[in-house]
Design a protein around this motif. Structure first.
Motif, PDB file in Angstrom:
ATOM      1  N   THR A 248       0.575  -1.235   0.032  1.00  0.00           N
ATOM      2  CA  THR A 248       0.100   0.026   0.008  1.00  0.00           C
ATOM      3  C   THR A 248       0.862   1.330  -0.063  1.00  0.00           C
ATOM      4  N   LEU A 249       1.926   1.468   0.782  1.00  0.00           N
ATOM      5  CA  LEU A 249       2.965   2.383   0.967  1.00  0.00           C
ATOM      6  C   LEU A 249       3.654   2.581  -0.585  1.00  0.00           C
ATOM      7  N   LEU A 250       4.055   1.675  -1.098  1.00  0.00           N
ATOM      8  CA  LEU A 250       4.664   1.654  -2.177  1.00  0.00           C
ATOM      9  C   LEU A 250       3.652   2.361  -3.345  1.00  0.00           C
ATOM     10  N   GLU A 251       2.538   1.646  -3.454  1.00  0.00           N
ATOM     11  CA  GLU A 251       1.654   2.322  -4.421  1.00  0.00           C
ATOM     12  C   GLU A 251       1.359   3.824  -4.182  1.00  0.00           C
ATOM     13  N   LEU A 252       1.238   4.209  -2.814  1.00  0.00           N
ATOM     14  CA  LEU A 252       0.961   5.437  -2.438  1.00  0.00           C
ATOM     15  C   LEU A 252       2.233   6.345  -2.943  1.00  0.00           C
ATOM     16  N   ALA A 253       3.597   5.847  -2.681  1.00  0.00           N
ATOM     17  CA  ALA A 253       4.461   6.646  -3.191  1.00  0.00           C
ATOM     18  C   ALA A 253       4.977   6.403  -4.616  1.00  0.00           C
ATOM     19  N   GLY A 254       4.196   5.601  -5.395  1.00  0.00           N
ATOM     20  CA  GLY A 254       4.402   5.433  -6.724  1.00  0.00           C
ATOM     21  C   GLY A 254       5.773   4.613  -7.143  1.00  0.00           C
ATOM     22  N   VAL A 255       6.033   3.784  -6.404  1.00  0.00           N
ATOM     23  CA  VAL A 255       7.348   3.164  -6.427  1.00  0.00           C
ATOM     24  C   VAL A 255       7.226   1.539  -6.668  1.00  0.00           C
ATOM     25  N   PRO A 256       7.530   0.983  -7.620  1.00  0.00           N
ATOM     26  CA  PRO A 256       7.102  -0.379  -8.127  1.00  0.00           C
ATOM     27  C   PRO A 256       7.802  -1.341  -7.137  1.00  0.00           C
ATOM     28  N   ALA A 257       7.070  -2.327  -6.638  1.00  0.00           N
ATOM     29  CA  ALA A 257       7.849  -3.268  -5.852  1.00  0.00           C
ATOM     30  C   ALA A 257       8.680  -4.282  -6.739  1.00  0.00           C
ATOM     31  N   GLU A 258      10.087  -4.248  -6.087  1.00  0.00           N
ATOM     32  CA  GLU A 258      11.128  -5.155  -7.025  1.00  0.00           C
ATOM     33  C   GLU A 258      11.342  -6.308  -5.884  1.00  0.00           C
ATOM     34  N   HIS A 259      10.742  -6.759  -5.131  1.00  0.00           N
ATOM     35  CA  HIS A 259      10.985  -7.901  -4.362  1.00  0.00           C
ATOM     36  C   HIS A 259       9.545  -8.998  -4.260  1.00  0.00           C
ATOM     37  N   VAL A 260       9.899 -10.170  -4.033  1.00  0.00           N
ATOM     38  CA  VAL A 260       8.784 -11.071  -3.639  1.00  0.00           C
ATOM     39  C   VAL A 260       7.904 -10.578  -2.675  1.00  0.00           C
ATOM     40  N   HIS A 261       6.773 -10.481  -2.429  1.00  0.00           N
ATOM     41  CA  HIS A 261       5.929 -10.256  -1.452  1.00  0.00           C
ATOM     42  C   HIS A 261       4.556 -10.829  -1.410  1.00  0.00           C
ATOM     43  N   PHE A 262       3.776 -11.081  -0.306  1.00  0.00           N
ATOM     44  CA  PHE A 262       2.505 -11.806  -0.381  1.00  0.00           C
ATOM     45  C   PHE A 262       1.219 -10.533  -0.156  1.00  0.00           C
ATOM     46  N   GLY A 263       1.566  -9.519   0.190  1.00  0.00           N
ATOM     47  CA  GLY A 263       0.443  -8.598   0.531  1.00  0.00           C
ATOM     48  C   GLY A 263      -0.160  -8.143  -0.862  1.00  0.00           C
ATOM     49  N   SER A 264      -1.215  -7.214  -0.363  1.00  0.00           N
ATOM     50  CA  SER A 264      -2.205  -6.642  -1.583  1.00  0.00           C
ATOM     51  C   SER A 264      -2.365  -5.126  -0.825  1.00  0.00           C
ATOM     52  N   SER A 265      -2.262  -4.476  -1.908  1.00  0.00           N
ATOM     53  CA  SER A 265      -2.622  -3.214  -1.582  1.00  0.00           C
ATOM     54  C   SER A 265      -3.808  -2.913  -1.305  1.00  0.00           C
TER      55      SER A 265
END
Length: 255
Positions: free
Chosen positions: A228-245
């Motif tokens: 969610t914070l990455l999407e707010l900041a406009g930063v693409p996720a570059e790691h494997v994760h299992f969360g949803s914005s």
């Protein structure tokens, strides 16, 4: 244990890490052979509000917010309270009366069965002979510690709101990593694999520019915060994760 970041990511992720001293816990008033000794209920700290480490951390954060130029930043402000020991500065320590509280969740299981770890907690913390009345007093102090954290959050939010530029551009999140028994079920603290709602249903408050007021009804997990914070900041996720914005829900999207 409890690392916020991987060690090899620390230097490129953190620009400041001020260390603040203080004491958020008072003395244990019970003798070592008293069953209440292991409950972690303490007296209020003698240093008062100004002697509190949590207060010192928040005061430093407020100063930083008031004196810095507005630019992209992440301020992570971990506090110790309301984590046990059950103690915090006055007037918060004594602010809640046990007599005004609803009944604690009962010790006896509803259907005659309960997880084995509950009895283990009662045994190693000597809780079998601790009265329900005492646990209600402990629970009242725990709620006072929650009020202390609420007060500290208000100081941070005021510092943001006092700056029109910050208020218009800053997302603020409040969350906790776990809850606490605090007397419910005749228990104190937590258990790593405990799934009772007093442990797993933790606060998550979010205010973001352009967001909609309301309550998100579907389940959200703590690992949803990072995407969610990455999407707010406009930063693409570059790691494997299992969360949803959950950014759409912050802007009023239906569950």
């Amino acid at each position: 244990k409890n690392d916020l970041l991987a060690r090899d990511a620390w230097e490129e992720s953190v620009t400041q890490r001020p260390i603040k001293r203080g004491d958020d816990n008072g003395r244990n008033p019970f003798a070592t052979d008293d069953p209440r000794y292991k409950t972690m209920l303490r007296d209020p700290p003698t240093g008062g509000l100004n002697g509190s480490r949590d207060y010192a951390r928040v005061a430093a954060a407020v100063t930083w917010l008031r004196t810095r130029a507005v630019q992209p930043f992440v301020l992570f402000l971990p506090l110790e309270k309301p984590h046990p020991p059950y103690s915090c500065p006055e007037p918060f320590h004594s602010s809640v009366s046990a007599e005004t509280l609803p009944p604690l969740r009962p010790r006896a299981p509803r259907h005659g069965r309960e997880p084995d770890y509950r009895e283990l907690i009662r045994r190693y913390r000597s809780l079998g002979s601790v009265s329900d009345a005492f646990l209600r007093e402990l629970h009242a102090v725990y709620l006072g510690c929650v009020s202390f954290s609420d007060f500290l959050f208000g100081l941070v939010l005021r510092a943001v709101d006092d700056s029109p530029a910050l208020k218009a551009s800053t997302s603020v999140l409040v969350f906790s990593d776990h809850g606490d028994y605090a007397g419910d079920y005749g228990l104190v603290e937590k258990w790593p694999s405990g799934l009772e709602d007093v442990l797993t249903r933790v606060p998550l408050l979010v205010r973001t520019p352009g967001g909609s007021a309301g309550v998100v009804s579907e389940p959200i997990q703590l690992f949803d915060i990072v995407p969610t914070l990455l999407e707010l900041a406009g930063v693409p996720a570059e790691h494997v994760h299992f969360g949803s914005s959950f950014l759409p829900q912050l802007h009023g999207a239906p569950a």
